[in-house]
Design a protein around this motif. Structure first.
Motif: not given
Length: 117
Positions: A78-84, A88-93, A110-115
């Motif tokens: 994605v170009a920016n957070r508006n497309f999430c 959700e949060i932006l992650k570098r890749d 996804n901002n939430q870790p898996f439990y």
């Protein structure tokens, strides 16, 4: 005894040889379509065949785009957070491109870790 009328084997004006030739051509076309490259089958742009600038421009133009990054790998960038989506949060890749093995892009995560209980 009644005489039976003789009809062509393959229908109106067609011969058995013509039908077999047509089936051979159809079989060859089917076999060729099975060995096309993954990009042609998936319809996704492949980062490995583009420059880093082309990948970044494509993401910027479309806002969000699914890109192939390997023979069996792909993701949405994605170009920016508006497309999430919400939450959700932006992650570098980094993706491999024709001119740069680590081309910077962004993706939603996804901002939430898996439990696991």
């Amino acid at each position: 005894m009644s005489q039976q009328h003789k009809r062509p084997l393959a229908g109106k004006g067609r011969t058995r040889t013509g039908r077999l030739g047509l089936m051979a051509v159809a079989g060859a076309a089917l076999a060729l379509s099975a060995v096309q490259p993954a990009m042609a089958q998936s319809g996704r742009p492949d980062t490995r065949s583009m420059t880093c600038a082309q990948v970044q421009a494509l993401i910027s133009q479309r806002g969000g785009v699914v890109l192939s990054t390997g023979q069996h790998t792909f993701d949405r960038y994605v170009a920016n957070r508006n497309f999430c989506q919400h939450g959700e949060i932006l992650k570098r890749d980094y993706v491999p491109t024709r001119d740069n093995n680590r081309c910077y892009v962004q993706r939603c995560a996804n901002n939430q870790p898996f439990y696991f209980d």
